[in-house]
Design an enzyme around this catalytic site. Structure first.
Site, PDB file in Angstrom:
ATOM      1  N   GLU A   1     -38.885  25.356 -26.405  1.00  0.00           N
ATOM      2  CA  GLU A   1     -39.174  25.877 -25.057  1.00  0.00           C
ATOM      3  C   GLU A   1     -38.524  27.228 -24.828  1.00  0.00           C
ATOM      4  O   GLU A   1     -38.073  27.555 -23.731  1.00  0.00           O
ATOM      5  CB  GLU A   1     -38.697  24.887 -23.980  1.00  0.00           C
ATOM      6  CG  GLU A   1     -39.577  23.670 -23.881  1.00  0.00           C
ATOM      7  CD  GLU A   1     -39.364  22.884 -22.590  1.00  0.00           C
ATOM      8  OE1 GLU A   1     -38.262  22.949 -22.041  1.00  0.00           O
ATOM      9  OE2 GLU A   1     -40.310  22.208 -22.156  1.00  0.00           O
TER      10      GLU A   1
ATOM     11  N   ASP B   1     -21.993  27.496 -17.901  1.00  0.00           N
ATOM     12  CA  ASP B   1     -21.787  27.534 -19.348  1.00  0.00           C
ATOM     13  C   ASP B   1     -21.022  28.823 -19.635  1.00  0.00           C
ATOM     14  O   ASP B   1     -21.594  29.899 -19.793  1.00  0.00           O
ATOM     15  CB  ASP B   1     -23.141  27.525 -20.074  1.00  0.00           C
ATOM     16  CG  ASP B   1     -22.986  27.505 -21.591  1.00  0.00           C
ATOM     17  OD1 ASP B   1     -21.903  27.895 -22.084  1.00  0.00           O
ATOM     18  OD2 ASP B   1     -23.940  27.119 -22.289  1.00  0.00           O
TER      19      ASP B   1
END
Length: 320
Positions: free
Chosen positions: A120, A18
């Site tokens: 999360e 990424d």
């Protein structure tokens, strides 16, 4: 065992590849040496140790890299292979349970963000580390995060994902539709689908906030920029490093280069017909799930009183 290993490496591969995420952190560190030179740095949730390596390269006096998964063993090897064993100490364990060899650190760096910013995520862990170890004049990186909202036309995909359950090989399975509606979809949205303006919902100052601030209720007003239908609301987040020479950061919005966080799509039960200039208004409540704090409960209230559409509804979503 084999597939587990592949999955495990795959998660880290996805994050490292990424480019928006990893390059942003790299640029922050390499272009702002003054924040790291001769400083003691704590890397929370270090993963492969990539941020620790950037910090060491930028002249950090010492970096403590905390990682609770088995990746900590790999990180130790990576640090050693790259000749930084003297500067980087990898500590395997939970931030909340370990002891650091130093009383205070100058910098806390972490890539804690989850889907929808808060799903999360490791924000509570970062705040715990901040309160326990950060020196009075220390910095947290990144120090600002903001959640944003917009609305999209998404007939085709909604048909495919939601309406599909009305007729499954000739059988009515529409009871599953309700469940499908409650699960926010993490996906990449085409910017051409955006129907309204984008609104800032919430800003978090990681250097000052408390963990309770991650639960909130905020109002929104989305104004249509064209005549269209609205099938879903879309949430995304931006991250800022404001302590740099110049403001740095990145966005996970549909108009920016895509990241592994993508966007979070919340489908509406109604198809809202909206005319240019009309407003879809309401509020969004975000809270940690009582049973599992890593999960998120979202309550969406929305209403429109337009020429072609009048509707008012409350919907509940669960990110699991």
């Amino acid at each position: 065992y084999f597939t587990l290993g592949v999955c495990f490496a795959g998660i880290h591969e996805e994050m490292l590849k990424d480019v928006v995420r990893t390059r942003s952190y790299q640029n922050v560190i390499t272009q702002n040496n003054f924040l790291f030179k001769d400083k003691i740095v704590l890397d929370v949730g270090a993963g492969t140790g990539i941020l620790s390596l950037f910090c060491a390269k930028a002249g950090a006096k010492h970096v403590y890299a905390i990682e609770c998964s088995q990746m900590a063993d790999m990180a130790k090897e990576i640090v050693k292979t790259n000749g930084f064993s003297e500067v980087i100490t990898v500590i395997k364990g939970k931030v909340e349970e370990i002891d650091l060899p130093v009383p205070k650190v100058d910098v806390i760096i972490s890539e804690w963000m989850g889907y929808f910013l808060l799903f999360e995520n490791m924000l509570d862990t970062v705040l715990f580390a901040r309160d326990k170890w950060l020196a009075d004049d220390g910095v947290v990186l990144p120090d600002k995060a903001s959640l944003h909202l917009t609305a999209i036309e998404d007939a085709e995909y909604k048909e495919d994902k939601i309406e599909f359950w009305n007729n499954v090989y000739g059988f009515d399975m529409s009871c599953i539709k309700k469940q499908a509606m409650m699960e926010p979809l993490v996906d990449t949205v085409d910017q051409n689908q955006i129907v309204t303006n984008c609104q800032l919902l919430k800003t978090m100052d990681i250097s000052k906030m408390s963990s309770g601030d991650a639960s909130f209720t905020v109002p929104f007003k989305l104004v249509a920029e064209r005549n269209d239908f609205i099938h879903a609301l879309v949430a995304y987040f931006n991250v800022s490093f404001t302590k740099c020479h110049k403001l740095m950061g990145f966005s996970t919005g549909p108009r920016s280069k895509s990241t592994h966080w993508k966007q979070t799509v919340l489908y509406l039960e109604d198809v809202v017909t909206i005319c240019e200039g009309e407003t879809l208004s309401g509020s969004m409540t975000v809270a940690n799930n009582k049973k599992n704090p890593r999960d998120i409960d979202i309550t969406l209230k929305y209403a429109i009183n337009g020429n072609r559409c009048k509707v008012s509804r409350t919907q509940h979503y669960k990110m699991r």
